[in-house]
Design a protein around this motif. Sequence first.
Motif, PDB file in Angstrom:
ATOM      1  N   VAL A  11       7.881   7.146 -11.619  1.00  0.00           N
ATOM      2  CA  VAL A  11       8.302   6.291 -10.501  1.00  0.00           C
ATOM      3  C   VAL A  11       9.778   5.934 -10.632  1.00  0.00           C
ATOM      4  CG1 VAL A  11       7.974   4.052  -9.390  1.00  0.00           C
ATOM      5  CG2 VAL A  11       5.985   5.394 -10.115  1.00  0.00           C
ATOM      6  N   LEU A  12      10.211   5.595 -11.834  1.00  0.00           N
ATOM      7  CA  LEU A  12      11.620   5.252 -12.029  1.00  0.00           C
ATOM      8  C   LEU A  12      12.532   6.432 -11.717  1.00  0.00           C
ATOM      9  CD1 LEU A  12      11.638   3.071 -15.286  1.00  0.00           C
ATOM     10  CD2 LEU A  12      11.875   2.310 -12.917  1.00  0.00           C
ATOM     11  N   ALA A  13      12.097   7.639 -12.065  1.00  0.00           N
ATOM     12  CA  ALA A  13      12.901   8.827 -11.758  1.00  0.00           C
ATOM     13  C   ALA A  13      13.080   8.966 -10.255  1.00  0.00           C
ATOM     14  CB  ALA A  13      12.252  10.076 -12.338  1.00  0.00           C
ATOM     15  N   ALA A  14      12.010   8.734  -9.481  1.00  0.00           N
ATOM     16  CA  ALA A  14      12.115   8.801  -8.025  1.00  0.00           C
ATOM     17  C   ALA A  14      13.026   7.702  -7.490  1.00  0.00           C
ATOM     18  CB  ALA A  14      10.734   8.699  -7.398  1.00  0.00           C
ATOM     19  N   ALA A  15      12.965   6.514  -8.105  1.00  0.00           N
ATOM     20  CA  ALA A  15      13.831   5.415  -7.666  1.00  0.00           C
ATOM     21  C   ALA A  15      15.301   5.743  -7.933  1.00  0.00           C
ATOM     22  CB  ALA A  15      13.432   4.125  -8.379  1.00  0.00           C
ATOM     23  N   ARG A  16      15.587   6.314  -9.106  1.00  0.00           N
ATOM     24  CA  ARG A  16      16.977   6.677  -9.418  1.00  0.00           C
ATOM     25  C   ARG A  16      17.498   7.735  -8.454  1.00  0.00           C
ATOM     26  NH1 ARG A  16      14.698   7.789 -14.609  1.00  0.00           N
ATOM     27  NH2 ARG A  16      14.506   5.877 -15.854  1.00  0.00           N
ATOM     28  N   GLN A  17      16.634   8.671  -8.107  1.00  0.00           N
ATOM     29  CA  GLN A  17      17.038   9.774  -7.235  1.00  0.00           C
ATOM     30  C   GLN A  17      16.967   9.415  -5.756  1.00  0.00           C
ATOM     31  OE1 GLN A  17      14.316  12.819  -8.512  1.00  0.00           O
ATOM     32  NE2 GLN A  17      15.061  12.748 -10.623  1.00  0.00           N
ATOM     33  N   ARG A  18      16.463   8.216  -5.475  1.00  0.00           N
ATOM     34  CA  ARG A  18      16.340   7.712  -4.100  1.00  0.00           C
ATOM     35  C   ARG A  18      15.566   8.703  -3.226  1.00  0.00           C
ATOM     36  NH1 ARG A  18      19.751   3.254  -3.633  1.00  0.00           N
ATOM     37  NH2 ARG A  18      21.310   3.111  -5.284  1.00  0.00           N
ATOM     38  N   ARG A  19      14.363   9.041  -3.681  1.00  0.00           N
ATOM     39  CA  ARG A  19      13.517   9.958  -2.914  1.00  0.00           C
ATOM     40  C   ARG A  19      12.153   9.316  -2.666  1.00  0.00           C
ATOM     41  NH1 ARG A  19      10.144  12.584  -6.722  1.00  0.00           N
ATOM     42  NH2 ARG A  19      10.989  12.528  -8.861  1.00  0.00           N
ATOM     43  N   PRO A  20      11.505   9.690  -1.568  1.00  0.00           N
ATOM     44  CA  PRO A  20      10.178   9.141  -1.255  1.00  0.00           C
ATOM     45  C   PRO A  20       9.170   9.531  -2.324  1.00  0.00           C
ATOM     46  CG  PRO A  20      11.134  10.258   0.646  1.00  0.00           C
ATOM     47  CD  PRO A  20      12.002  10.601  -0.522  1.00  0.00           C
ATOM     48  N   PHE A  21       8.274   8.597  -2.638  1.00  0.00           N
ATOM     49  CA  PHE A  21       7.266   8.858  -3.663  1.00  0.00           C
ATOM     50  C   PHE A  21       6.136   7.865  -3.447  1.00  0.00           C
ATOM     51  CE2 PHE A  21       5.478   9.116  -7.954  1.00  0.00           C
ATOM     52  CZ  PHE A  21       5.575  10.477  -8.206  1.00  0.00           C
ATOM     53  N   ALA A  22       4.944   8.367  -3.123  1.00  0.00           N
ATOM     54  CA  ALA A  22       3.803   7.509  -2.809  1.00  0.00           C
ATOM     55  C   ALA A  22       2.833   7.471  -3.985  1.00  0.00           C
ATOM     56  CB  ALA A  22       3.082   8.017  -1.566  1.00  0.00           C
ATOM     57  N   VAL A  23       2.451   6.254  -4.384  1.00  0.00           N
ATOM     58  CA  VAL A  23       1.600   6.058  -5.552  1.00  0.00           C
ATOM     59  C   VAL A  23       0.464   5.104  -5.192  1.00  0.00           C
ATOM     60  CG1 VAL A  23       1.494   5.294  -7.959  1.00  0.00           C
ATOM     61  CG2 VAL A  23       3.610   6.300  -7.060  1.00  0.00           C
ATOM     62  N   THR A  24      -0.724   5.382  -5.709  1.00  0.00           N
ATOM     63  CA  THR A  24      -1.807   4.422  -5.628  1.00  0.00           C
ATOM     64  C   THR A  24      -2.667   4.528  -6.874  1.00  0.00           C
ATOM     65  OG1 THR A  24      -3.615   3.549  -4.270  1.00  0.00           O
ATOM     66  CG2 THR A  24      -3.435   5.943  -4.416  1.00  0.00           C
ATOM     67  N   ALA A  25      -3.356   3.448  -7.190  1.00  0.00           N
ATOM     68  CA  ALA A  25      -4.326   3.414  -8.285  1.00  0.00           C
ATOM     69  C   ALA A  25      -5.690   3.177  -7.655  1.00  0.00           C
ATOM     70  CB  ALA A  25      -3.976   2.302  -9.273  1.00  0.00           C
ATOM     71  N   LEU A  26      -6.595   4.134  -7.811  1.00  0.00           N
ATOM     72  CA  LEU A  26      -7.884   4.065  -7.119  1.00  0.00           C
ATOM     73  C   LEU A  26      -9.026   3.750  -8.077  1.00  0.00           C
ATOM     74  CD1 LEU A  26      -7.739   7.065  -4.620  1.00  0.00           C
ATOM     75  CD2 LEU A  26      -7.164   4.660  -4.215  1.00  0.00           C
ATOM     76  N   ALA A  27      -9.745   2.692  -7.775  1.00  0.00           N
ATOM     77  CA  ALA A  27     -11.019   2.407  -8.432  1.00  0.00           C
ATOM     78  C   ALA A  27     -12.123   3.094  -7.632  1.00  0.00           C
ATOM     79  CB  ALA A  27     -11.234   0.904  -8.522  1.00  0.00           C
ATOM     80  N   VAL A  28     -13.375   2.818  -7.978  1.00  0.00           N
ATOM     81  CA  VAL A  28     -14.491   3.465  -7.294  1.00  0.00           C
ATOM     82  C   VAL A  28     -14.424   3.227  -5.790  1.00  0.00           C
ATOM     83  CG1 VAL A  28     -16.994   3.407  -6.987  1.00  0.00           C
ATOM     84  CG2 VAL A  28     -16.018   3.482  -9.292  1.00  0.00           C
ATOM     85  N   HIS A  29     -14.145   2.003  -5.381  1.00  0.00           N
ATOM     86  CA  HIS A  29     -14.078   1.694  -3.951  1.00  0.00           C
ATOM     87  C   HIS A  29     -13.028   2.547  -3.268  1.00  0.00           C
ATOM     88  CE1 HIS A  29     -12.397  -0.958  -0.605  1.00  0.00           C
ATOM     89  NE2 HIS A  29     -13.561  -0.533  -0.166  1.00  0.00           N
ATOM     90  N   GLY A  30     -11.857   2.683  -3.884  1.00  0.00           N
ATOM     91  CA  GLY A  30     -10.799   3.478  -3.293  1.00  0.00           C
ATOM     92  C   GLY A  30     -11.166   4.946  -3.193  1.00  0.00           C
ATOM     93  N   VAL A  31     -11.808   5.464  -4.239  1.00  0.00           N
ATOM     94  CA  VAL A  31     -12.256   6.860  -4.206  1.00  0.00           C
ATOM     95  C   VAL A  31     -13.261   7.066  -3.078  1.00  0.00           C
ATOM     96  CG1 VAL A  31     -13.526   8.629  -5.472  1.00  0.00           C
ATOM     97  CG2 VAL A  31     -11.813   7.249  -6.655  1.00  0.00           C
ATOM     98  N   MET A  32     -14.192   6.142  -2.945  1.00  0.00           N
ATOM     99  CA  MET A  32     -15.244   6.300  -1.942  1.00  0.00           C
ATOM    100  C   MET A  32     -14.712   6.170  -0.513  1.00  0.00           C
ATOM    101  SD  MET A  32     -17.976   7.173  -3.434  1.00  0.00           S
ATOM    102  CE  MET A  32     -19.181   6.934  -2.114  1.00  0.00           C
ATOM    103  N   THR A  33     -13.640   5.421  -0.314  1.00  0.00           N
ATOM    104  CA  THR A  33     -13.055   5.376   1.040  1.00  0.00           C
ATOM    105  C   THR A  33     -12.587   6.764   1.457  1.00  0.00           C
ATOM    106  OG1 THR A  33     -10.835   4.798   0.221  1.00  0.00           O
ATOM    107  CG2 THR A  33     -12.292   2.978   0.818  1.00  0.00           C
TER     108      THR A  33
END
Length: 253
Positions: A11-33
């Motif tokens: 994530v820090l590398a993307a911030a330094r390079q000023r580029r789009p980068f989408a991140v999420t942390a998925l638990a069971v609920h997130g996976v099931m959605t």
Amino acid sequence: MTRYDEAVDTVLAAARQRRPFAVTALAVHGVMTGVLDREHGARLNSFDLVTPDGQPVRWALNVLHGAALTDPVCGPNLALDLLGAAADEGISVYLYGSTEQTLDRLVLNLQNQLPMLKIAGREASKFRTARPGEGEEIAARIRASGARIVLVGLGCPRQEVFVHAMRPLLPMPLLAVGAAFDFHAGNLRRPPVWMRKRGLEWLWRLALEPRRLWRRYLLLNPHYLLLLAAQWARLRPVPPMPPTTDRPTEFPV
């Protein structure tokens, strides 16, 4: 393979390079959605980084894919690790989501814990659907703030829809961090470590918020286990996901 330090470095590398980068942390609920809504599943598959938020998802990755993950990478912990690293580098952040009261507590706690952290801006959720052109307005405010990382706390799956919609508009990482705002603001208590290690965080959350969360855990958890067992036994082939959708015209703000 992802550990906390690897995720933070990416994530820090993307911030330094000023580029789009989408991140999420998925638990069971997130996976099931994503399982129950194939369009949303395609949206999740378009993210640059998805981490296993909780032991049940880590176990599934290890059993089905031989991932050899030794620990989950949970949203609240990842958010705090990232904020600490951003403070060390002088990289400013923007906080989007939750309520004004929660953001007040969150900012105060972060300033006490990470005095060098630069919070470029903050914006509470409107708890509604974006009106036409509002995404561009939000993106303009974030860019004008000088922030280089955005943390989004809108709850699952609203936050993932928001991040997916905003990714084309912002040259910086956006992280959907789930209940991290509430945890670090002191609104919610984390379960004891022994419960987290045994995959029982869901039981702790259910005990704290039974009326709001009973459907999520008492219906989705057994469904998740059933699908996991079927996939492990090769009784249920994994269908191909549809191609990822363009940025939605309607998304939560």
